[in-house]
Design an enzyme around this catalytic site. Structure first.
Site, PDB file in Angstrom:
ATOM      1  N   SER A  53       0.851  -1.175  -0.087  1.00  0.00           N
ATOM      2  CA  SER A  53       0.157   0.028   0.109  1.00  0.00           C
ATOM      3  C   SER A  53       0.701   1.298   0.173  1.00  0.00           C
ATOM      4  O   SER A  53       0.383   2.608  -0.157  1.00  0.00           O
ATOM      5  CB  SER A  53      -1.019  -0.079   1.125  1.00  0.00           C
ATOM      6  OG  SER A  53      -0.390   0.099   2.457  1.00  0.00           O
ATOM      7  N   LYS A  90       0.614   4.352   6.580  1.00  0.00           N
ATOM      8  CA  LYS A  90       0.139   5.189   5.971  1.00  0.00           C
ATOM      9  C   LYS A  90       0.640   6.563   6.175  1.00  0.00           C
ATOM     10  O   LYS A  90       1.227   6.734   7.170  1.00  0.00           O
ATOM     11  CB  LYS A  90      -1.444   5.352   5.946  1.00  0.00           C
ATOM     12  CG  LYS A  90      -2.233   4.031   5.907  1.00  0.00           C
ATOM     13  CD  LYS A  90      -2.356   3.639   4.452  1.00  0.00           C
ATOM     14  CE  LYS A  90      -2.995   2.349   4.118  1.00  0.00           C
ATOM     15  NZ  LYS A  90      -2.548   0.989   4.195  1.00  0.00           N
TER      16      LYS A  90
END
Length: 132
Positions: A53, A90
């Site tokens: 990701s 993230k």
């Protein structure tokens, strides 16, 4: 024989990515990665990346993260967060009183943190160690 066991002194000043320097034949000091990478030993942890990701940020599966829990997270930081029972890596986006976790891969959605979620900011990533 003694010279072969010494590291070039220039390692402490940096490794040049251009043409080799004659000084590269003589290293005398080792680099302690804990001294170089860890500012808060009691609150710094290592973690290995699983998944893709954050691949567009240059973070690949298998990379090792240096995570500092003592740092105050701020907008734009790369952080490890605990969301609804799972850890995730993230970018933090803090805008208009809301927190959004942003991936660096368009295949993954952003995660907006809402009141009903089990959320904990675990730590800020300070370094990424990669195998090349």
């Amino acid at each position: 024989m003694e010279e072969n066991n010494r590291l070039p002194e220039m390692a402490q000043d940096g490794i040049h990515a251009g043409f080799p320097s004659p000084a590269t034949d003589y290293m005398t000091q080792a680099i302690d990665l804990n001294k170089e990478l860890v500012k808060h030993p009691a609150s710094t942890f290592y973690g290995r990346v699983v998944g893709d990701s954050m691949i567009d940020a240059g973070v690949d599966e298998g990379d090792i993260l240096v995570i500092d829990k003592a740092l105050e997270p701020k907008d734009g930081d790369m952080a490890v967060c605990f969301v609804d029972g799972e850890f995730t890596l993230k970018y933090l986006s803090m805008r208009s009183g809301r927190l959004v976790l942003k991936p660096a891969n368009p295949r993954y959605p952003q995660i907006e943190i809402t009141e009903g979620m089990d959320f904990k900011m675990w730590g800020v990533v300070t370094y990424i160690i990669k195998k090349v």
